[in-house]
Write an enzyme that holds these catalytic residues in place. Structure first.
Site, PDB file in Angstrom:
ATOM      1  N   GLY A  38       0.852  -1.188   0.000  1.00  0.00           N
ATOM      2  CA  GLY A  38       0.000   0.000   0.000  1.00  0.00           C
ATOM      3  C   GLY A  38       0.892   1.244   0.000  1.00  0.00           C
ATOM      4  N   VAL A  39       0.341   2.354   0.481  1.00  0.00           N
ATOM      5  CA  VAL A  39       1.082   3.625   0.495  1.00  0.00           C
ATOM      6  C   VAL A  39       2.407   3.475   1.250  1.00  0.00           C
ATOM      7  CG1 VAL A  39       1.028   5.993   1.371  1.00  0.00           C
ATOM      8  CG2 VAL A  39      -1.020   5.009   0.336  1.00  0.00           C
ATOM      9  N   ASN A  56       1.789  -8.870  -2.058  1.00  0.00           N
ATOM     10  CA  ASN A  56       0.655  -8.072  -1.614  1.00  0.00           C
ATOM     11  C   ASN A  56      -0.590  -8.946  -1.686  1.00  0.00           C
ATOM     12  OD1 ASN A  56      -0.271  -5.279  -0.918  1.00  0.00           O
ATOM     13  ND2 ASN A  56      -1.596  -5.617  -2.686  1.00  0.00           N
ATOM     14  N   ASP A  65      -2.882  -3.125   7.049  1.00  0.00           N
ATOM     15  CA  ASP A  65      -3.733  -2.436   8.018  1.00  0.00           C
ATOM     16  C   ASP A  65      -3.579  -3.078   9.396  1.00  0.00           C
ATOM     17  OD1 ASP A  65      -4.626  -0.866   5.991  1.00  0.00           O
ATOM     18  OD2 ASP A  65      -6.561  -1.864   5.756  1.00  0.00           O
ATOM     19  N   SER A  68       7.237   6.206  11.671  1.00  0.00           N
ATOM     20  CA  SER A  68       6.571   7.508  11.562  1.00  0.00           C
ATOM     21  C   SER A  68       7.181   8.371  10.467  1.00  0.00           C
ATOM     22  CB  SER A  68       6.676   8.279  12.875  1.00  0.00           C
ATOM     23  OG  SER A  68       6.098   9.564  12.705  1.00  0.00           O
ATOM     24  N   GLY A 116       4.864   9.295   7.642  1.00  0.00           N
ATOM     25  CA  GLY A 116       3.982   9.217   6.485  1.00  0.00           C
ATOM     26  C   GLY A 116       4.698   8.627   5.281  1.00  0.00           C
ATOM     27  N   LYS A 147       5.321   4.578  19.516  1.00  0.00           N
ATOM     28  CA  LYS A 147       4.721   5.144  18.299  1.00  0.00           C
ATOM     29  C   LYS A 147       3.310   5.671  18.590  1.00  0.00           C
ATOM     30  CE  LYS A 147       3.994   6.323  14.065  1.00  0.00           C
ATOM     31  NZ  LYS A 147       2.814   5.880  13.420  1.00  0.00           N
ATOM     32  N   HIS A 163       3.696   8.881  20.397  1.00  0.00           N
ATOM     33  CA  HIS A 163       4.125   9.854  19.390  1.00  0.00           C
ATOM     34  C   HIS A 163       2.893  10.426  18.683  1.00  0.00           C
ATOM     35  CE1 HIS A 163       4.700  10.782  15.132  1.00  0.00           C
ATOM     36  NE2 HIS A 163       5.895  11.239  15.452  1.00  0.00           N
ATOM     37  N   ASN A 164       2.011   9.540  18.259  1.00  0.00           N
ATOM     38  CA  ASN A 164       0.826  10.005  17.538  1.00  0.00           C
ATOM     39  C   ASN A 164      -0.092  10.823  18.439  1.00  0.00           C
ATOM     40  OD1 ASN A 164       1.970   8.404  15.573  1.00  0.00           O
ATOM     41  ND2 ASN A 164       0.048   7.493  14.915  1.00  0.00           N
ATOM     42  N   GLU A 222       1.293  14.137  18.544  1.00  0.00           N
ATOM     43  CA  GLU A 222       1.005  14.734  17.218  1.00  0.00           C
ATOM     44  C   GLU A 222      -0.415  15.327  17.189  1.00  0.00           C
ATOM     45  OE1 GLU A 222       1.895  11.982  13.936  1.00  0.00           O
ATOM     46  OE2 GLU A 222      -0.095  12.416  13.157  1.00  0.00           O
ATOM     47  N   TYR A 223      -1.390  14.585  17.699  1.00  0.00           N
ATOM     48  CA  TYR A 223      -2.767  15.093  17.765  1.00  0.00           C
ATOM     49  C   TYR A 223      -2.796  16.403  18.551  1.00  0.00           C
ATOM     50  CZ  TYR A 223      -5.507  10.942  16.214  1.00  0.00           C
ATOM     51  OH  TYR A 223      -6.099   9.936  15.503  1.00  0.00           O
ATOM     52  N   LYS A 248      -7.611   7.663  13.115  1.00  0.00           N
ATOM     53  CA  LYS A 248      -7.540   6.214  12.903  1.00  0.00           C
ATOM     54  C   LYS A 248      -7.369   5.428  14.199  1.00  0.00           C
ATOM     55  CE  LYS A 248      -5.989   5.666   8.158  1.00  0.00           C
ATOM     56  NZ  LYS A 248      -4.842   5.296   7.305  1.00  0.00           N
TER      57      LYS A 248
END
Ligand code: NAP
Length: 480
Positions: A11-12, A32, A76, A129, A131, A183, A186-187, A190-191, A261
């Site tokens: 994926g991305v 994949n 995911d 982290s 993106g 992590k 960390h997020n 970030e929020y 998410k």
């Protein structure tokens, strides 16, 4: 690195990470779930594809790899990881390693580590982290697992990670779920940082009638100072951007409903479970939740009729408020890390965590080097806000935060994260608070007992002997 390396999930993030690994010269097997995505990936890889081998599926990839294998999962979070592990296990043998690089819930990582290691395999839970751009050119990497498993794969992760002054932003944080927990926090930070920035933007936009371009330019200037960070930098870029279709500022054509998410919410839930309150992070998660209630807000605007009034605040006051809020957000994040480290026996090195966040990740900022130094120096009570450098910062910036929160409240501008940060700083600036009354209330209705200040005696009760009792007294009033 002697293991053959595979990556499942193009994926991305998976595609970007795979290209990064190939670019650093490591041969890589790729697969994949939707096998049709493999050939286009190899085409995009161009010359890098020379070191890549594509496969139709996970089993075929594992079968083709020479043991010991290390297979990175970039799918995911949740059931997809369990499904991939289940599909993989029949094809793996002792000495092989499964590496989950998605945003897993650390509880899942702890469970998977135990299950997989009981079968003689090794497991690493790795937070990545930055993106897509970070994954492609240098993310921050936070690993959890056994030191020997990490040592085996460290050359790959250190090669693909971002670097700060030549040092890779990749480290083993601790055993099992430690990497995914770091992590997650960390997020959460970030929020909080994003919400703090958005609140300052709101005051400038709705309280001072400045245009997005003007505010973007201001954030651009702030990015040259103490607030220097990736999030302030991209805020300046986002606010300065113009929508080609309408000619309007891009921010004005974006619906004001923020997505999430789960990692921010997990941070808050874990904080509460650990007896903490990451109130600034919680305010940010909550604000995203409220933002989803667009219709209710529109109806509320008509019914409640709160008028947004102009706010008289200087740029320096807003800058100071944002700095104070950011320090508190980091401090609350590190408090959760400390609490989790003690609870799970991780022995997290907070300074190393801060260093790992200095480049590649979304919350990278000029403060992180100072935070790492603070954790290596004098830190009363182990609290970042009390470390000399940050205490000095807060003594200088809290008056601005106070004025900003007060002006926002009087002007009808919601600033939940800034307010939460101020309340946290004020609470920890007072040796005597108000829970004496709460303890009195608890003893009154539940005979929970309290500790007497004058004698230090525990299990004490107030002179309200006839008060109704609905609960048997707890054994230790300090724990209930
Ligand atoms: P994505 O672009 O949507 O790709 C998802 C990948 O997961 C695809 O390869 C998909 O395969 C695969 N997948 C989904 N369900 C599956 C299942 N049941 N079994 C097997 N494979 C399955 O997502 P992404 O952004 O790359 O995110 C991947 C992971 O990285 C997530 O854990 C995410 O939270 C984490 N992460 C993302 C970012 C970010 O900025 N995007 C940053 C850090 C971490 P198909 O192609 O067959 O659908």
């Amino acid at each position: 690195m002697t293991a053959s390396l595979g990556l499942y999930g193009l994926g991305v993030m998976g595609s970007a990470l795979a290209l990064n690994i190939l670019e650093k010269g490591f041969p890589l097997h790729v697969a994949n779930r939707t096998a049709a995505k493999v050939p286009p990936f190899l085409e995009v890889a161009g010359p890098l594809a020379a070191k890549a081998t594509g496969h139709d599926g996970l089993a075929a990839m594992a079968a083709a790899m020479t043991p010991p294998r290390a297979i990175i999962l970039m799918v995911d979070a949740g059931p997809a990881v369990d499904a991939a592990i289940e599909a993989l296990l029949p094809h793996l043998e002792a000495g092989d390693t499964i590496v989950d690089c998605g945003n897993a819930d650390f509880h899942d990582t702890r469970r998977r580590s135990a299950e997989i290691e009981a079968r003689g395999l090794t497991y690493l839970g790795v937070g990545v982290s930055g993106g897509e751009e970070g994954a492609r050119h240098g993310p921050a990497i936070m690993a959890g697992g056994r030191p020997e498993a990490w040592a085996h794969l460290a050359p790959v992760f250190e090669a693909i990670a971002a670097t700060y002054e030549g040092q890779p932003c990749a480290a083993l944080m601790g055993p099992d779920g430690a990497g995914h927990f770091v992590k997650t926090v960390h997020n959460g930070i970030e929020y909080a940082d994003m919400q703090l920035i958005a609140e300052v933007y709101g005051l400038l936009r709705h309280g001072q009638d400045k245009s997005p371009a003007e505010i973007g330019a201001l954030f651009g200037r702030w990015d040259g100072g103490r607030l220097k960070s990736y999030l302030v930098e991209i805020t300046a870029a986002v606010l300065s951007a113009v929508d080609p279709a309408t000619g309007l500022p891009v921010v004005d054509v974006i619906l004001d409903q923020a997505g999430q998410k789960g990692t921010g919410r997990w941070t808050v839930v874990e904080a509460l479970a650990l007896g903490q309150s990451a109130s600034t992070i919680e305010a940010a998660v909550g604000a995203r939740g409220w933002s989803a209630e667009k219709t209710t807000r529109e109806v509320g605007e008509r019914i409640l009729g709160t008028e947004r009034k102009p706010v008289e605040l200087s740029e320096a006051e807003l800058e100071g408020a944002l700095l104070a809020g950011r320090i508190v957000a980091y401090a609350q994040g590190f408090r959760i890390l400390q609490a989790a480290s003690e609870s799970y026996g991780w022995a997290l090195d907070q300074a190393r965590v801060a260093e790992t966040w200095r480049a590649g990740c979304i919350i990278r900022s000029a403060l992180l080097g100072d935070i790492a130094a603070a954790f290596r120096g004098e830190m009363p009570e182990g609290q970042l806000i009390l470390a000399p450098a940050f205490a000095a910062d807060l003594r200088a910036s809290l008056p601005s935060l106070r004025r900003v929160v007060a002006a926002a409240a009087l002007g009808g501008h919601p600033v939940p994260a800034l307010s939460a940060a101020l309340a946290f700083a004020d609470t920890f600036a007072q040796g005597r608070g108000t829970t004496d009354l709460v303890q009195g209330q608890r003893d009154y209705f539940g005979r929970h007992g309290f500790v007497r200040l004058d004698t230090g005696a525990v299990h004490q009760h107030g002179p309200w002997a006839d008060a109704p009792v609905d609960k048997v007294a707890d054994p230790d009033p300090r724990l209930s």
